[in-house]
Enzyme design. Structure first.
Site, PDB file in Angstrom:
ATOM      1  N   GLU A 187      43.091  34.115  21.463  1.00  0.00           N
ATOM      2  CA  GLU A 187      43.149  35.346  20.670  1.00  0.00           C
ATOM      3  C   GLU A 187      44.012  35.105  19.442  1.00  0.00           C
ATOM      4  O   GLU A 187      43.607  35.367  18.331  1.00  0.00           O
ATOM      5  CB  GLU A 187      43.713  36.507  21.503  1.00  0.00           C
ATOM      6  CG  GLU A 187      43.798  37.795  20.688  1.00  0.00           C
ATOM      7  CD  GLU A 187      44.217  39.002  21.499  1.00  0.00           C
ATOM      8  OE1 GLU A 187      44.244  38.915  22.735  1.00  0.00           O
ATOM      9  OE2 GLU A 187      44.522  40.040  20.889  1.00  0.00           O
TER      10      GLU A 187
ATOM     11  N   ARG B   2      52.151  46.726  26.845  1.00  0.00           N
ATOM     12  CA  ARG B   2      51.230  46.983  27.943  1.00  0.00           C
ATOM     13  C   ARG B   2      51.941  46.855  29.304  1.00  0.00           C
ATOM     14  O   ARG B   2      51.567  47.525  30.261  1.00  0.00           O
ATOM     15  CB  ARG B   2      50.000  46.074  27.874  1.00  0.00           C
ATOM     16  CG  ARG B   2      48.856  46.541  28.753  1.00  0.00           C
ATOM     17  CD  ARG B   2      47.595  45.734  28.564  1.00  0.00           C
ATOM     18  NE  ARG B   2      46.697  46.224  27.540  1.00  0.00           N
ATOM     19  CZ  ARG B   2      45.775  47.187  27.728  1.00  0.00           C
ATOM     20  NH1 ARG B   2      45.637  47.765  28.899  1.00  0.00           N
ATOM     21  NH2 ARG B   2      45.000  47.573  26.751  1.00  0.00           N
TER      22      ARG B   2
ATOM     23  N   GLU C 252      39.293  42.522  32.221  1.00  0.00           N
ATOM     24  CA  GLU C 252      40.642  42.242  32.703  1.00  0.00           C
ATOM     25  C   GLU C 252      40.981  42.838  34.070  1.00  0.00           C
ATOM     26  O   GLU C 252      41.640  42.182  34.881  1.00  0.00           O
ATOM     27  CB  GLU C 252      41.669  42.741  31.673  1.00  0.00           C
ATOM     28  CG  GLU C 252      41.598  42.005  30.369  1.00  0.00           C
ATOM     29  CD  GLU C 252      42.467  42.655  29.306  1.00  0.00           C
ATOM     30  OE1 GLU C 252      43.560  42.152  29.061  1.00  0.00           O
ATOM     31  OE2 GLU C 252      42.034  43.684  28.748  1.00  0.00           O
TER      32      GLU C 252
END
Lengths: 302, 753
Positions: free
Chosen positions: B226, B304, B707
């Site tokens: 990413e 997160r 995920e």
């Protein structure tokens, strides 16, 4: 999808046959310039992949005569180029080590076992070679050849230090002699690794033992991952010789084992872990081979 | 529907970056990286590299024509280090040669003199020394401080959570090709083509339009590409810019593991308070994230973690603190779950601790505190379409949880040297990028005159099945056959300003953008046939199985006829579609908002057998009830669930990153870093999908699946611990992951000599 893929795979042998073979020298006895002997190549190409590309390489695997397994004069002769799978599937070997295929399932992958050789495992000299540990426990004798001359070395005196061998560079291991086992010999192999399959041992161990009337009359204990070399636990064996298979006598061996081993901290485990495993695997050998005499419960129930 | 790459993968025909036939004169780059954890560069001797045959040039920081900066969140990351190195494996110089081997030999000739500086690898130690990245974050909900007094039991503990290497099959790689007009085309194995474009332009001092990035497919990404595919692409581009020749950079496995970041290890300290009945009244946690040397995506990962710190439970009084700690390790980065798994592991540990202290089962406490519809998450969002209890009770019923528990107990009473363990793992995972601006996507759809369709989106195929999903969506939306649809590679000249393919959001974002484009084309096509049929109401016209229907009846018109007619009538058969996720927002000053479009819920039951003599274990079964919405391709989604589970199981058990005191990764090869294999995976994996129309945001009711399943793997840690306690009932065990056979055995016997 089915026809497309299956056809493709079915044609693989044909396509492989069409690839021309390079001319390869195959004579072991020929004098070699400095370089590397390569048997199956499964270890050395991992360790020295970049070096080998630029080095002299002597491919041994064209010597089909080094693949035989046969019985002679009280020994099972195993050619050094015998692959792990050939070894584990040979009737002479299965007769001597009834559970060899179970043990073998914990060694490498099928693909590697079809390529890796016993000789390569012995010469690679890693202190945790699975086949090396099994052969050590079987009191194997090595036959080394050098320019037509050959000599024999008991495996237990072959390893002199970390990756140090009683062997000069031009010598080639050609044969491994395993004493024929008597019917009342028992053999067990133990291996503990981070991942159960397709992994290198943290500690592995093999034991060959023969009892008469409940008394240990013959014992060889080999252990890997606990010393710079694949180790024979001589003092432990000497202590157990003549003893009974019982909790007390086995426990008596524990301090001796701890004195004999000298594990180091590395990625395969801490010293503390390997020392604990050494003890656990001794218990495992005896409880597996003599379930009527000792159980894990005897050692740990409070 | 099968995975769109299934045939070409199986036959080995799928092309990756370095499978494309090399252009003539292509050069190869290799990276010289720091051998030390921390230090000032005194001198860099590159001249010896030129003694190797076939070395064309050696590039260092001073050869960068633009800005030597690739930090994505905070500008703290140089492409090539100029003055200081902060971890082993940090790129310092680039050797360009006529073959990869030559370039590698050149790298080995370089010598760097360094004044070594003190180094830190422990996140708490870094924190105490003030080495943090960004500002610490705190989520507050209710009032923890007064709630402790109302609790019958308050327990405190610490978790040490291990990192995880991505082990994508295809290591990092990139090829840069100089074109005319000072343009550079980069073929990259990246999840984030636009990030590569932006950073390559910055490094070379060019505008974004001078860099074209093309991505065919990735041999796995898992978050590791990413942010961290960018540097290798920029290096290849830098070399191509200097040499005016194509340059390829492929990291071997050893270099890849050494130089790239991993899942973040965490040290987390928790305090939990419950009533005698097991109701959780208060929970406080401090997360010290081991961020590595640079910011990378760490602040977003930390966010997160905070968002998922209460997992699938409602807790009325909560304080969650988190801080990114700068250490001298490769910069840790995105990894499937993106901080969520760490947050969940800690609350599961806390629940385990109070269950053990209260002498009740873990499941009793878990079940008592599951989220209900409209319950508030600590960040102020209501649980909507909440399936926390639904998946729990469905799993308990379908897989006969109480029977399993009884069987486990009976087994353990009957056996001494082996014990069974069980754990239930509920999950609640928020879907959306937590960085608001990333929740957008574009798609470009062409219909050709033969009726075939070409679709480009901002999404990257990395094995997750995006192409299959988009093709399914498009075929359905157009009303035509799958084989009419081709999903193109991902290219910055066709779709601009892409968000990375990440956050489980790639199908929902790009699928909706594709639908928006298709809708435009259909709106232009339908009047063509309506005019011919003298129909006023366009709604009556539909395309079903390539036939044009009016009011559901055949008209004699087909898709082919319609497309040709439209082209002759000079109707635009191309459209660009755009999608931005509605409703979501987050106020960082208050740490409240509605950051997620929706949540994915699920429950897994994991059973293990522990060999208490050897410390080894087998995972017997994992049985899952997963909230999937309406699958576009159930086979593809099942693959995601099973793959995610495998990765979660590995993270919790055997995947063990061991650094020595000099910061060298000891488990830096696949011979020493172990991932689950086919034997480790349980023979018994059962997956039940909840299928309903609860999700209105996903194309055709589809829900994100990338995920969340990873977090089912967390259950294995607590299942093994269950078995350990069955063998040593009075012993206290720690919450350190991964729970390797070594940690198991040492904990079972540490007090026995």
């Amino acid at each position: 999808l089915r026809t497309v893929c299956f056809g493709y795979f079915l044609e693989i042998p044909d396509r492989l046959r069409k690839i021309p073979s390079p001319a390869i020298e195959s004579d072991v006895s020929e004098k070699v310039t400095p370089g590397y002997f390569v048997a199956g190549g499964t270890d050395i190409y991992v360790q020295k992949g970049e070096v080998l590309v630029e080095s002299g390489v002597h491919l041994l695997n064209m010597n089909h005569e080094l693949k035989n397994i046969y019985k002679k004069d009280g020994y099972v002769h195993v050619g050094a180029l015998t692959t792990f799978e050939e070894f584990a599937n040979h009737q002479e070997i299965i007769n001597g080590i009834p559970y060899i295929q179970t043990y073998m399932s914990r060694v490498a992958s099928l693909q590697i076992r079809n390529r890796a050789t016993l000789g390569g495992n012995v010469i690679n000299a890693t202190p945790i070679g699975d086949l090396t540990i099994i052969l050590l426990a079987l009191d194997a004798i090595l036959i080394l050849k050098n320019d037509g001359e050959s000599r024999s070395v008991p495996m237990m005196s072959f390893y002199t230090g970390y990756k140090q061998l009683d062997k000069i560079p031009s010598e080639v291991l050609v044969d491994i002699l395993i004493p024929e086992s008597s019917a009342d010999n028992k053999i067990n192999f133990e291996k503990v690794s981070k991942r159960k399959y397709l992994d290198i041992a943290s500690v592995n161990s093999a034991m060959k033992i023969r009892c008469e009337d409940g008394v240990i009359r013959e014992i060889t204990l080999a252990m890997g991952g606990v010393a710079p070399i694949p180790l024979i636990l001589k003092a432990t064996g000497n202590y157990l010789f003549g003893k009974q298979v019982c909790k007390e006598d086995i426990e008596g061996a524990f301090p001796i084992v701890q004195q004999e081993i000298s594990p180091i901290n590395d990625v395969r485990g801490s010293v503390e872990y390997k020392r604990l495993l050494a003890k656990q695997l001794i218990i495992a050998h005896f409880t597996k081979l003599f379930p009527e005499k000792v159980a894990v419960r005897d050692f740990y129930e409070t | 529907m099968k995975h769109s790459d299934a045939v070409s993968h199986t036959r080995g025909e799928s092309q990756y970056v370095d499978d494309i036939p090399p252009p003539s004169g292509m050069l190869y780059a290799a990276v010289f990286s720091s051998p030390v954890m921390h230090g000032k560069i005194k001198a860099l001797h590159i001249q010896d590299a030129y003694t190797v045959d076939g070395i064309v040039t050696v590039l260092t920081a001073k050869d960068i024509p633009g800005e030597n900066q690739i930090g994505s969140v905070i500008p703290d990351e140089e492409l090539l280090s100029g003055d200081e190195v902060c971890y082993v494996g940090q790129p310092v110089a680039l050797v360009i040669g006529t073959s990869p081997e030559n370039a590698g030999r050149g790298v080995r000739k370089i010598i760097m003199e360094v004044d070594e500086l003190p180094a830190v690898t422990d996140p708490k130690e870094a924190f105490l020394k003030g080495k943090i990245i960004g500002t610490p974050r705190t989520f507050v909900f209710g009032d923890v401080d007064t709630a402790w007094q109302k609790c019958d039991l308050v327990a405190e503990g610490t978790c040490d959570i291990g990192g995880q290497e991505h082990v994508y099959l295809e290591t990092q790689r990139s090829r840069a090709i100089p074109l005319d007009e000072n343009i550079i085309r980069i073929i990259s194995s990246t999840q984030s083509p636009s990030a590569v474009q932006r950073h390559a332009a910055k490094v070379l001092g060019l505008r974004n339009h001078s860099i074209e990035v093309n991505v065919m497919r990735l041999g796995g990404g898992f978050g590791g590409k990413e942010d961290q595919a960018t540097s290798w692409a920029c290096m290849a581009a830098l070399a191509a810019w200097h040499t005016r020749r194509p340059v390829e950079l492929v990291l071997g496995r050893t270099d890849d593991i050494k130089m790239t970041g991993k899942r973040h290890p965490y040290r987390s300290e928790f305090k939990i308070g419950v009533t005698r009945e097991g109701k959780i009244l208060a929970y406080e946690v401090k997360h010290y994230q081991n961020s590595g040397a640079t910011a990378d995506l760490s602040p977003a990962v930390l966010e997160r973690t905070l968002l998922h710190s209460t997992n699938s439970y409602f807790i009325p009084n909560v304080r969650i603190y988190g801080v990114c700690c700068r250490t001298n390790l490769p910069s840790n980065t995105a990894f499937r779950g993106f901080g969520g798994p760490q947050g969940m592991f800690v609350i599961e540990s806390a629940i385990t601790m109070v269950a053990e202290k209260l002498g009740v089962s873990r499941e009793a406490i878990q079940a008592k505190n599951l989220l209900k519809e409209n319950d508030l998450f600590p960040y102020g969002q209501n649980a909507r379409n909440c399936r926390s209890q639904l998946t729990w009770y469905k799993a308990a019923e379908k897989y006969r949880l109480s029977e399993i528990l009884q069987k486990v107990e009976a087994y353990n009473n009957a056996h001494f040297e082996t014990k069974k363990g069980i754990a239930v793992m509920p999950i609640s995972f928020g879907i959306s990028f937590t960085t608001l601006s990333m929740n957008q996507a574009g798609a470009l759809v062409h219909v050709y005159t033969d009726g075939s369709v070409s679709i480009s989106t901002g999404g990257v195929e990395m094995g997750q099945g995006l192409k299959s999903n988009i093709a399914g969506i498009a075929a359905k939306a157009f009303g035509i056959k799958h084989d009419r649809i081709r999903i193109e590679n991902t290219n910055t000249t066709r779709v601009a300003n892409m968000s990375p393919s990440a956050a489980s959001a790639t199908t929902v974002l790009n699928g909706n953008a594709t639908l928006a484009a298709i809708k435009q084309i259909l709106c232009r096509l339908k009047p063509v046939v309506a005019k011919e049929l003298h129909v006023q109401d366009m709604e009556k016209i539909t395309v079903v199985d390539e036939n044009i229907l009016c009011d559901g009846r055949e008209t004699g018109w087909t898709w082919d006829m319609l497309v040709q007619k439209a082209h002759l009538n000079r109707i635009d058969l191309s459209a660009h579609g755009f999608f931005a996720t509605p409703e979501i927002y987050f106020d960082k000053t208050k740490e409240k908002g509605h950051p997620f479009a929706y949540h994915i819920f699920g429950t897994a039951i994991t059973e293990v057998t522990l060999d208490c003599l050897r410390g080894t274990y087998d995972v017997d079964s994992v049985r899952i009830v997963h909230d999937l919405g309406r699958p576009l391709s159930e086979l593809v989604d099942r693959g995601q669930v099973e793959g995610g589970l495998a990765q979660g199981l590995g993270w919790m058990t055997m995947e063990d990153l061991r650094f020595n005191e000099k910061g060298h990764l000891l488990s830096g090869a696949l011979a020493t870093y172990k991932v689950p294999d086919v034997y480790f995976m349980p023979d018994d994996i059962e997956v039940t999908f909840l299928q309903d129309e609860g999700n209105t945001l996903g194309p055709y009711g589809n829900k994100a699946v990338g995920e969340p399943p990873l977090m089912y793997g967390i259950g294995v840690f607590f299942a093994i611990r269950y078995a350990m306690r069955a063998f040593r009932p009075k012993k206290e065990f720690d919450f350190i992951s991964p729970l390797t056979p070594e940690r198991v055995l040492l904990q079972l016997y540490s007090d026995r000599k």
